[in-house]
Scaffold this motif. Structure first.
Motif: not given
Ligand code: ADE
Length: 244
Positions: A76, A168, A188, A212
């Protein structure tokens, strides 16, 4: 039987490597891997990205594989300043940030359900399993990978998550989400749709999200590197403790 879902093959690979007595079933362009993981009967599947794909996969798991619990694990983007890459979020309430059927329903309200969010099952055991994983972090995660992402000691937060069919990667969008949904700490693309289906079928569920990226200008690069290299080792370490 426990159903384990990720959105991407990369997020589930370490679990697949550990799965014993594997039987595979192909349905609806997805592969369901049944077997035992740390002595529990599980079905592993990667749903593909987004709310539609994950809702369909969840429904299939419930109806065809008789699961009595679902765990979603994946990465996420953080939208809370206290979260860093490598931290873990255990979901509390799941919102669909791109759902707006006003004026018929209030913004974020799921039509008919009369709910703006869906709550996960009690998270005490999963939080403890995650803390235990963090104490033994180096057994699961390569030191080199940690250094690449500047991870020292990750932490776990129990908090609200916003899902939508959008990746995003802008500060303006983060500010907007912080304003609209002030309790959400990461974004996410699947958790809230899994949550809605589990609520409708009365199946307990949990959402594990490893940070992440920070949903900013650098999100695309951070996300790809993190998801490819270490995300699924987190899931392995956490679930090993959760199933013990
Ligand atoms: N999953 C991991 N990073 C994300 C992000 N920046 N926006 C949406 N889903 C994601």
């Amino acid at each position: 039987m426990i159903g384990i879902i990720s959105a991407m093959q990369e997020e589930i690979q370490a679990l697949l490597n550990e799965l014993q007595h594997t039987k595979t079933t192909e349905k609806g362009m997805r592969t369901y891997y049944s077997g035992t993981l740390f002595n529990k009967n599980v079905v592993l599947v990667f749903s593909r990205w987004g709310k539609v794909a994950s809702a369909a996969t969840t429904t299939q798991l419930i109806n065809d594989f008789n699961v009595d619990e679902i765990i979603f694990t994946g990465v996420a983007g953080a939208i809370n300043n206290n979260l860093n890459i490598g931290d873990v979020v255990i979901g509390k309430h799941l919102f669909q940030h791109d759902l707006n059927a006003s004026p018929f329903y209030k913004q974020f309200e799921i039509p008919i359900l009369k709910k703006k969010f869906v709550e996960t099952k009690d998270a005490t055991k999963l939080i403890e399993a995650t803390n235990q994983f963090i104490r033994t972090y180096n057994d699961f995660i390569d030191l080199k990978d940690s250094k690449d992402f500047d991870i020292t000691i990750p932490k776990v937060m129990h908090g609200d998550i916003a899902s939508g069919d959008q990746f995003i990667s802008s500060i303006d969008k983060i500010k907007h989400l912080n304003f609209l949904l002030p309790t959400t700490i990461c974004v996410e693309m699947e958790g809230a749709s899994v949550a809605q289906i589990c609520f409708e079928y009365d199946i307990p569920f949990s959402i594990i999200r490893i940070i992440s990226d920070k949903a900013n200008d650098n999100a695309t690069i951070d996300f790809s590197r993190f998801a490819n290299s270490i995300a699924s080792n987190y899931a392995l370490g956490i679930l090993k403790n959760y199933f013990a």
